[in-house]
Design an enzyme around this catalytic site. Structure first.
Site, PDB file in Angstrom:
ATOM      1  N   LYS A  37       1.255  -1.314  -0.481  1.00 22.47           N
ATOM      2  CA  LYS A  37      -0.301   0.399  -0.522  1.00 22.47           C
ATOM      3  C   LYS A  37       0.913   1.547  -0.268  1.00 22.47           C
ATOM      4  O   LYS A  37      -0.153   2.211  -0.442  1.00 22.47           O
ATOM      5  CB  LYS A  37      -0.935  -0.313   1.377  1.00 22.47           C
ATOM      6  CG  LYS A  37      -0.131   0.334   2.468  1.00 22.47           C
ATOM      7  CD  LYS A  37      -1.070  -0.089   3.361  1.00 22.47           C
ATOM      8  CE  LYS A  37      -0.683  -0.203   5.200  1.00 22.47           C
ATOM      9  NZ  LYS A  37      -0.935  -0.168   6.252  1.00 22.47           N
ATOM     10  N   ARG A 132      -6.827   0.396  17.113  1.00 24.14           N
ATOM     11  CA  ARG A 132      -7.176   0.621  15.546  1.00 24.14           C
ATOM     12  C   ARG A 132      -8.175  -0.371  15.509  1.00 24.14           C
ATOM     13  O   ARG A 132      -9.440  -0.514  16.008  1.00 24.14           O
ATOM     14  CB  ARG A 132      -6.017   0.722  14.365  1.00 24.14           C
ATOM     15  CG  ARG A 132      -6.432   1.775  13.704  1.00 24.14           C
ATOM     16  CD  ARG A 132      -4.749   1.342  12.943  1.00 24.14           C
ATOM     17  NE  ARG A 132      -5.421   0.626  11.680  1.00 24.14           N
ATOM     18  CZ  ARG A 132      -3.952  -0.073  10.718  1.00 24.14           C
ATOM     19  NH1 ARG A 132      -3.762   0.764  10.500  1.00 24.14           N
ATOM     20  NH2 ARG A 132      -4.530  -1.543  10.480  1.00 24.14           N
TER      21      ARG A 132
HETATM   22  C1  LIG Z   1      -0.949  -1.104   6.986  1.00 26.38           C
HETATM   23  C2  LIG Z   1      -0.838  -2.656   7.429  1.00 26.38           C
HETATM   24  C3  LIG Z   1       0.025  -3.994   7.572  1.00 26.38           C
HETATM   25  C4  LIG Z   1       1.570  -3.866   6.869  1.00 26.38           C
HETATM   26  O1  LIG Z   1       1.896  -2.633   7.910  1.00 26.38           O
HETATM   27  P1  LIG Z   1       3.617  -2.442   8.084  1.00 26.38           P
HETATM   28  O2  LIG Z   1       3.518  -2.332   9.021  1.00 26.38           O
HETATM   29  O3  LIG Z   1       3.887  -2.119   6.644  1.00 26.38           O
HETATM   30  O4  LIG Z   1       4.594  -4.187   8.220  1.00 26.38           O
HETATM   31  C5  LIG Z   1      -0.650  -5.114   7.801  1.00 26.38           C
HETATM   32  N1  LIG Z   1      -1.852  -5.244   8.356  1.00 26.38           N
HETATM   33  C6  LIG Z   1      -2.745  -4.313   7.993  1.00 26.38           C
HETATM   34  C7  LIG Z   1      -4.502  -4.101   8.721  1.00 26.38           C
HETATM   35  C8  LIG Z   1      -2.475  -2.974   8.226  1.00 26.38           C
HETATM   36  O5  LIG Z   1      -2.955  -1.565   7.239  1.00 26.38           O
END
Ligand SMILES: *Cc1c(COP(=O)(O)O)cnc(C)c1O
Length: 617
Positions: A37, A132
């Site tokens: 992302k 969250r």
């Molecule tokens: C962005 C995201 C991740 C990945 O996080 P990183 O810190 O980049 O490894 C994993 N799970 C969810 C739900 C996310 O939104």
């Protein structure tokens, strides 16, 4: 050459980082979902992650998922951000699994999936204190009780997200809680959860220390792979690169100036009140990048003796007194933290330059043109216009050699195919008679690499060619397995033939499926099935898959086939995937072809398969 700032993206380094992390996690029985992302779903990045061994791609935005799929990323997709109620239809048709925490959203997904006869996988998120997304633990069992009753929904797992909002560190304690919740769900409802997903890059330390509870078998990693860091202390990860992404900007002013501004001071451009330390006269460089493009606080100059003094919307000011060999028009490079990377990847002012050190091995560009015909000499009216095809391939930068025509004998065809593939060349065989296909498939089944196949055809009878595939070299499994064979465009299938499909685990998409899912989705699924665990794919284009208005001159025409556009969309998606290792174009009756319309179409589709843009998807 555009002259704005740009980000270089080293795909080999991303692949390497992915391999480092998937290898580590693999040792602990953990499957890695690679998260793209922060790159706005960049297809090359997703492909690099997949080469590095991630099991699926995780994305937060449907738009990114659609872009990835349209660009030939053949993977399973997980939607990471809790879906909005309004997106249910899109999600059930386009992603394999979504993370969820709201019953009413899951109900909407159920309804949308059930209506289409689909089953959508969900991972239920549990909030373990980071505040969250996630169901509160007390509400978990009551919610699952309702979800298990919903048609069209499969609970594929339980997951949690830590550290993103509350900064909560993954620990043996909270991860054990997650596993306990999962076991409780399994016991209470007598289901088996495929995944227990223990968070994001912030869990890497726990995994490496061997303290991740054994039940956790899934993790979602973005930053760890892309920036090569764990995210609790942001320490560099062992055997990972931190410079896969670098930001480059040009020096647009280079002058010696005092270090303290002159005159009465008010607010700066962003309402702050800057303070200055007097270091005397300094060399200052202004770069053509600013707050409009990146988060300046997240940049670190690659050259250690340069420091960033500040920035406005479009200018970044650096103290370069200690740096050597700088000149106006030169460039400086910067490391980025996650925030800066996100902004740079999102900014339309920052150009993205993906790079690879080595040539793409999957992009086979040397083709052998060969005709199969029953007579002892070539057809006087072959299915493709040879001269036009040769010129078109030339224009696309595809090398080709022409072989003598191959006699239409199963053994001869089979050996010729295997021989061409063994030489690491791409066979492009064409034949007016569709009965040539069994020999082609035999050749593929015998040849060296493992291949999948996508077969465009109207008739179920073409499936029978796969019922008797020989074993591979040395008596091993056939190099072409039925699990990796996909039919697209079927519309005349007998009940025995559909039974054969079911028994053999061949995948088949009928015209009805294409109407329900759309050609893009069908092709994406076909590419995924055919490429999973294989070294590439074979494509057969039986012209009768296309509608009779596009290709009338076939042996057994059936109306209602693929439209002109659907056909090209399919071919262009295959071309973009870079996976095609072999191609056959068959089924042509010259006597029926007024003005050679069908032959022209066949030629055009072949060029489309090698990357000629017709639709410009
Ligand atoms: C962005 C995201 C991740 C990945 O996080 P990183 O810190 O980049 O490894 C994993 N799970 C969810 C739900 C996310 O939104």
């Amino acid at each position: 050459m555009p002259y704005g700032p740009y980000v270089t993206i080293d795909l080999d380094k991303i692949e390497h980082n992915a391999r480092t992390i998937t290898t580590l996690c693999g040792k602990h029985g953990i499957e890695v979902c690679g998260v793209t992302k922060v790159t706005c779903g960049m297809p090359q990045v997703a492909k690099a992650m997949l080469r590095g061994g991630v099991a699926c791609i995780g994305e937060s935005r449907m738009k990114n998922i659609h872009r990835l799929k349209a660009n030939g990323v053949a993977a399973e997709f997980t939607l990471l951000r809790i879906p909005p109620l309004s997106a249910a239809d899109d999600i059930v048709t386009s992603v394999d699994m979504s993370l969820n925490s709201e019953l009413s959203v899951i109900q909407a997904l159920s309804e949308a999936a059930f209506r289409r006869g689909l089953v959508h996988n969900i991972m239920i998120m549990v909030d373990l204190g980071d505040l969250r997304e996630g169901v509160w633990p007390d509400d978990l069992l009551p919610m699952v009780r309702e979800v298990v009753e919903l048609p069209g929904i499969r609970i594929a797992g339980l997951g949690t997200n830590l550290s993103c909002y509350g900064g909560i560190v993954p620990s043996g304690k909270n991860m054990n809680q997650l596993v306990d919740h999962a076991r409780r769900v399994e016991t209470a409802f007598d289901i088996k959860l495929r995944y227990i997903s223990g968070g994001n890059s912030s869990s890497l330390n726990l995994i490496a220390s061997g303290k991740m509870p054994r039940g956790v078998n899934h993790i979602r990693i973005g930053e760890g792979i892309l920036l090569g860091r764990e995210t609790i202390h942001r320490r560099a990860w062992p055997d990972a690169h931190q410079d896969a992404f670098l930001l480059h900007a040009e020096i647009i002013e280079l002058k010696e100036k005092p270090s303290v501004p002159i005159g009465e001071t008010g607010e700066d451009a962003f309402g702050g009140r800057p303070e200055f330390v007097d270091k005397g006269e300094r060399d200052r460089a202004i770069l053509n990048i600013g707050r409009e493009d990146v988060v300046v606080e997240g940049l670190k100059p690659v050259e250690p003796n340069i420091s960033i003094l500040g920035a406005s919307s479009d200018h970044l000011i650096a103290d370069v007194t200690e740096a050597e060999h700088l000149q106006l028009g030169g460039e400086l490079a910067f490391f980025m933290n996650y925030g800066a990377l996100l902004a740079a990847m999102t900014s339309e002012y920052v150009e993205k330059r993906p790079m690879r050190g080595i040539e793409l091995v999957s992009e086979h560009r040397h083709v052998v043109l060969a005709e199969v015909s029953s007579r002892d000499k070539a057809e006087s009216h072959p299915i493709v216009n040879i001269e036009e095809l040769a010129a078109g391939l030339n224009q696309l930068g595809v090398f080709f050699t022409r072989r003598q025509h191959i006699r239409d004998d199963r053994k001869v065809v089979s050996e010729a195919m295997a021989e061409i593939i063994d030489e690491d060349l791409v066979p492009l065989v064409y034949a007016n008679d569709p009965k040539t296909c069994p020999g082609i498939y035999q050749g593929l089944a015998l040849s060296l690499p493992f291949l999948g196949a996508i077969i465009f055809s109207a008739h179920g009878s073409s499936i029978t060619a796969f019922s008797e595939l020989p074993v591979g070299p040395g008596g091993e499994a056939p190099r072409l397995e039925s699990e990796r064979i996909v039919f697209v465009g079927l519309r005349e299938v007998s009940s025995e033939e559909s039974q054969l499909v079911r028994r053999s685990r061949i995948s088949a998409y009928t015209l009805e499926d294409i109407d329900a899912l759309g050609m893009r989705e069908v092709m994406y699924r076909a590419l995924r099935t055919a490429s999973m665990g294989t070294d590439g794919i074979h494509v057969t284009l039986d012209m009768d898959a296309l509608d009779t208005s596009v290709a009338p001159a076939v042996s057994r025409p059936v109306r209602g086939g693929l439209s002109y556009r659907e056909g090209h969309l399919a071919m262009e998606m295959i071309a973009k995937s870079g996976l095609m290792r072999s191609l056959a174009v068959v089924d042509y009756v010259p006597e029926k072809d007024v003005n050679r319309a069908t032959a022209d179409a066949a030629t055009e589709y072949v060029l489309s398969l090698f990357g000629k843009k017709i639709l410009r998807i």
